[in-house]
Design a protein around this motif. Structure first.
Motif, mmCIF file in Angstrom:
data_model
loop_
_atom_site.group_PDB
_atom_site.id
_atom_site.type_symbol
_atom_site.label_atom_id
_atom_site.label_comp_id
_atom_site.label_asym_id
_atom_site.label_seq_id
_atom_site.Cartn_x
_atom_site.Cartn_y
_atom_site.Cartn_z
ATOM 1 N N ILE A 116 15.496 31.193 78.408
ATOM 2 C CA ILE A 116 15.222 29.952 77.679
ATOM 3 C C ILE A 116 13.718 29.789 77.454
ATOM 4 C CG2 ILE A 116 15.241 27.430 77.894
ATOM 5 C CD1 ILE A 116 18.015 27.814 79.325
ATOM 6 N N THR A 117 12.937 30.007 78.502
ATOM 7 C CA THR A 117 11.484 29.850 78.400
ATOM 8 C C THR A 117 10.884 30.805 77.371
ATOM 9 O OG1 THR A 117 11.415 29.201 80.729
ATOM 10 C CG2 THR A 117 9.334 29.858 79.715
ATOM 11 N N ALA A 118 11.446 31.990 77.262
ATOM 12 C CA ALA A 118 10.905 33.008 76.356
ATOM 13 C C ALA A 118 11.454 32.912 74.938
ATOM 14 C CB ALA A 118 11.187 34.400 76.915
ATOM 15 N N HIS A 119 12.482 32.071 74.700
ATOM 16 C CA HIS A 119 13.129 32.005 73.380
ATOM 17 C C HIS A 119 13.325 30.560 72.926
ATOM 18 C CE1 HIS A 119 14.276 35.966 75.004
ATOM 19 N NE2 HIS A 119 14.298 36.372 73.749
ATOM 20 N N LEU A 120 12.280 29.748 73.081
ATOM 21 C CA LEU A 120 12.405 28.321 72.766
ATOM 22 C C LEU A 120 12.779 28.074 71.316
ATOM 23 C CD1 LEU A 120 9.428 26.809 74.790
ATOM 24 C CD2 LEU A 120 11.859 26.721 75.344
ATOM 25 N N ALA A 121 12.308 28.907 70.402
ATOM 26 C CA ALA A 121 12.578 28.677 68.978
ATOM 27 C C ALA A 121 13.929 29.242 68.546
ATOM 28 C CB ALA A 121 11.468 29.301 68.128
ATOM 29 N N GLY A 122 14.610 29.930 69.435
ATOM 30 C CA GLY A 122 15.876 30.559 69.076
ATOM 31 C C GLY A 122 17.075 29.653 69.299
ATOM 32 N N ASP A 123 18.247 30.243 69.159
ATOM 33 C CA ASP A 123 19.507 29.517 69.367
ATOM 34 C C ASP A 123 19.771 29.440 70.870
ATOM 35 O OD1 ASP A 123 22.036 28.471 69.471
ATOM 36 O OD2 ASP A 123 22.992 30.044 68.281
ATOM 37 N N LEU A 124 19.648 28.249 71.413
ATOM 38 C CA LEU A 124 19.873 28.035 72.837
ATOM 39 C C LEU A 124 21.058 27.106 73.077
ATOM 40 C CD1 LEU A 124 16.171 27.703 74.124
ATOM 41 C CD2 LEU A 124 17.637 29.740 74.100
ATOM 42 N N GLY A 125 21.966 27.094 72.112
ATOM 43 C CA GLY A 125 23.204 26.341 72.300
ATOM 44 C C GLY A 125 24.023 26.964 73.406
ATOM 45 N N ILE A 126 24.958 26.198 73.952
ATOM 46 C CA ILE A 126 25.710 26.678 75.104
ATOM 47 C C ILE A 126 26.530 27.921 74.775
ATOM 48 C CG2 ILE A 126 27.671 25.145 74.678
ATOM 49 C CD1 ILE A 126 27.835 24.878 77.783
ATOM 50 N N GLU A 127 27.015 28.025 73.549
ATOM 51 C CA GLU A 127 27.780 29.202 73.166
ATOM 52 C C GLU A 127 26.893 30.442 73.167
ATOM 53 O OE1 GLU A 127 30.510 30.903 69.447
ATOM 54 O OE2 GLU A 127 29.885 28.779 69.490
ATOM 55 N N ALA A 128 25.670 30.296 72.609
ATOM 56 C CA ALA A 128 24.735 31.425 72.570
ATOM 57 C C ALA A 128 24.279 31.819 73.970
ATOM 58 C CB ALA A 128 23.522 31.060 71.709
ATOM 59 N N LEU A 129 24.034 30.832 74.820
ATOM 60 C CA LEU A 129 23.610 31.127 76.188
ATOM 61 C C LEU A 129 24.723 31.819 76.971
ATOM 62 C CD1 LEU A 129 21.650 27.880 77.133
ATOM 63 C CD2 LEU A 129 20.709 30.103 76.521
ATOM 64 N N GLY A 130 25.942 31.342 76.765
ATOM 65 C CA GLY A 130 27.067 31.981 77.429
ATOM 66 C C GLY A 130 27.204 33.437 77.026
ATOM 67 N N ALA A 131 26.936 33.720 75.739
ATOM 68 C CA ALA A 131 27.031 35.094 75.246
ATOM 69 C C ALA A 131 25.963 35.988 75.866
ATOM 70 C CB ALA A 131 26.913 35.107 73.728
ATOM 71 N N VAL A 132 24.783 35.423 76.177
ATOM 72 C CA VAL A 132 23.698 36.211 76.765
ATOM 73 C C VAL A 132 24.115 36.793 78.108
ATOM 74 C CG1 VAL A 132 21.373 36.086 77.771
ATOM 75 C CG2 VAL A 132 21.842 34.993 75.568
ATOM 76 N N VAL A 133 24.828 35.998 78.901
ATOM 77 C CA VAL A 133 25.210 36.456 80.244
ATOM 78 C C VAL A 133 26.700 36.774 80.363
ATOM 79 C CG1 VAL A 133 23.298 35.333 81.419
ATOM 80 C CG2 VAL A 133 25.396 34.048 80.986
#
Length: 348
Positions: free
Chosen positions: A247-264
């Motif tokens: 999150i800290t490194a990608h503030l301008a990106g898509d940080l919605g819960i769906e996108a975050l869930g996909a990251v991990v």
């Protein structure tokens, strides 16, 4: 091997000038220590400046650790640190003087000869600063008289009582008053040093150094010493820890819960449960809070328009940023920025 301060010949001190060594302009940073100094107070400064040099800071920084008589000093931790130069012999052109803190600060502040030499260096430096309880040494030298300053919150009342001419505020991470800066406890020195680097070389280098040090973006100076980043315990769960860094490194990106869930690779429901358990709030709340703090940093350290700041921090519009900022800080972004400018302009 560290190069000695003396013997460069022909150096004349001019406010804001660089020390010239071997044909290369350098910013000389004198870090002052004494018996009972805190090692982290020193390392937070010198390691951050060294990272700046490795990332291309020009002019580069040259750090020298000075002690009374150039003697080795025992740190709070029991480790012994060698002095590179005698405090009494420093006569070169100085960019910045930084007095470290530590449990030995009271004895150092009571040593008139030691304080006198710090005061001498301060008269010939572009910037003067202290880390943590090092503020007591600056105060003893009269360098903080009539100024607002900070120190470690645990020692603030004790130091304030000893130096009533100084307006000590234990809340901020660091305080700038004219060319004098004081920082709070220990690692807040890293925030202050990043602020110096940003002032000298721009926000982009400071941002890259933050990433290189694997630390959060520099916190605004008037943020409380107990900040949102340390108010909650460090997430123990590896997935949450990974996402906090992402999150800290990608503030301008898509940080919605769906996108975050996909990251991990976990479900949205499971991710929410993890964040609430580890950080006490949902992913959406954590993301918004982190973005607002990043916006506060840019408001105080850059001249970017609010639209640009909103875009860099991941807000859909300046209005969305205004709403989130006001909810978190209690003031509009424009008011927050104006207050910082007024404070800086009114400083002697």
């Amino acid at each position: 091997m560290a190069r000695r301060l003396g013997g460069h010949g022909g150096n004349t001190w001019i406010p804001g000038a660089f020390t010239r060594i071997d044909g290369v302009n350098e910013r000389l940073v004198v870090v002052v220590g004494y018996h009972g100094v805190e090692l982290l107070d020193i390392a937070s400064v010198t390691s951050t400046l060294d990272m700046a040099n490795r990332m291309g800071a020009a002019p580069a920084y040259r750090m020298v650790f000075v002690t009374p008589g150039g003697a080795a000093v025992e740190c709070n931790s029991g480790l012994t640190l060698s002095g590179q130069q005698a405090l009494e012999q420093v006569n070169d052109a100085i960019d910045t003087v930084i007095v470290s803190g530590g449990l030995g600060h009271a004895d150092a502040a009571a040593d008139e000869r030691f304080v006198g030499h710090v005061r001498r260096l301060a008269r010939h430096a572009r910037r003067v600063a202290s880390v943590c309880t090092g503020a007591s040494v600056l105060a003893a030298g009269g360098l903080l008289d009539g100024k607002r300053a900070t120190t470690h919150w645990f020692y603030a009342s004790e130091i304030a009582a000893a130096y009533p001419k100084v307006e000590f505020d234990p809340e901020p991470i660091f305080v700038r008053h004219g060319n004098v800066a004081t920082s709070g406890g220990v690692t807040s020195a890293l925030d202050l040093t990043l602020a110096f680097i940003e002032e000298d070389h721009g926000a982009e280098l400071a941002r890259r150094i933050s990433m290189g040090l694997v630390t959060y973006l520099r916190r605004p100076g008037d943020q409380a010493q107990v900040s949102v980043f340390v108010g909650n315990p460090e997430p123990a769960h590896r997935l949450v820890h990974r996402l906090v860094e992402y999150i800290t490194a990608h503030l301008a990106g898509d940080l919605g819960i769906e996108a975050l869930g996909a990251v991990v690779g976990v479900s949205e429901r499971h991710l929410t449960r993890l964040f609430v358990a580890e950080l006490g709030e949902t992913p959406a709340r954590y993301v918004r809070r982190t973005r607002v703090e990043a916006a506060a940093r840019l408001l105080t350290s850059s001249g970017l328009r609010l639209d640009d700041i909103a875009g860099q921090c991941g807000f859909a519009s300046a209005e969305t940023l205004r709403q989130a900022f006001s909810a978190q800080f209690g003031v509009a972004p424009s008011v927050y920025r104006t207050r910082q400018r007024v404070r800086a302009d009114s400083a002697p």
